[in-house]
Design an enzyme around this catalytic site. Structure first.
Site, mmCIF file in Angstrom:
data_model
loop_
_atom_site.group_PDB
_atom_site.id
_atom_site.type_symbol
_atom_site.label_atom_id
_atom_site.label_comp_id
_atom_site.label_asym_id
_atom_site.label_seq_id
_atom_site.Cartn_x
_atom_site.Cartn_y
_atom_site.Cartn_z
ATOM 1 N N CYS A 34 0.770 -1.178 0.065
ATOM 2 C CA CYS A 34 -0.208 0.237 -0.148
ATOM 3 C C CYS A 34 1.240 1.154 0.432
ATOM 4 O O CYS A 34 1.506 1.736 1.000
ATOM 5 C CB CYS A 34 -0.637 0.357 1.071
ATOM 6 S SG CYS A 34 -1.685 1.666 1.668
ATOM 7 N N ASP A 41 -0.034 -5.515 -0.135
ATOM 8 C CA ASP A 41 -1.946 -5.815 -0.539
ATOM 9 C C ASP A 41 -1.765 -7.113 -1.411
ATOM 10 O O ASP A 41 -0.199 -7.311 -2.288
ATOM 11 C CB ASP A 41 -2.467 -4.538 -1.280
ATOM 12 C CG ASP A 41 -2.472 -3.249 -0.332
ATOM 13 O OD1 ASP A 41 -3.607 -3.490 0.231
ATOM 14 O OD2 ASP A 41 -2.782 -2.431 -1.420
#
Length: 135
Positions: A34, A41
């Site tokens: 992220c 992520d």
């Protein structure tokens, strides 16, 4: 020496360039960071394409996807970049890249990018006709 991540997509000649056929890749273990929090992520990617003259070499695709592991990227940006890089490498007749990002903060994200080659086989844009004049 073990493999290392790389953004270099390798190609090979399409063995059946006169035929339209689809190649599909399933990438179930994609990771990037992220860009705001630095936390990982996770996503599943599906890549489908109709090759023209070139195909993507599978090991290079694996190393390419691995290269995102330590990069910060918004879901929309990373999915579009992957599509752009594949188009640049092989100029496919058609391509769809689907990034299915796991739930974070109660929200999952699905980003789909499509590309269709212009030129051979492409449909021309419809022309708008001018309204008829009254006499």
């Amino acid at each position: 020496m073990p493999s290392q991540p790389s953004k270099d997509l390798q190609t090979f000649p399409n063995p059946a360039p006169d035929r339209d056929y689809e190649i599909a890749f399933d990438v179930p273990e994609f990771t990037c960071l992220c860009p705001l929090t630095g936390q990982p992520d996770f996503a599943k990617f599906k890549i489908r394409y109709v090759p023209d003259q070139l195909c993507v070499e599978l090991k290079s695709l694996k190393l390419y996807m691995w290269a995102y592991r330590n990069e910060g990227a918004f879901h929309e940006k990373v999915t579009n970049t992957i599509a752009d890089d594949i188009v640049r490498a092989i100029q496919p007749r058609k391509l769809t890249v689907e990034g299915d990002f796991f739930v974070r903060g109660g929200i999952g994200t699905l980003v789909t990018v499509t590309h269709e080659k212009k030129g051979k086989g492409a449909k021309p844009a419809a022309k708008k006709s001018a309204p008829a004049r009254r006499k």
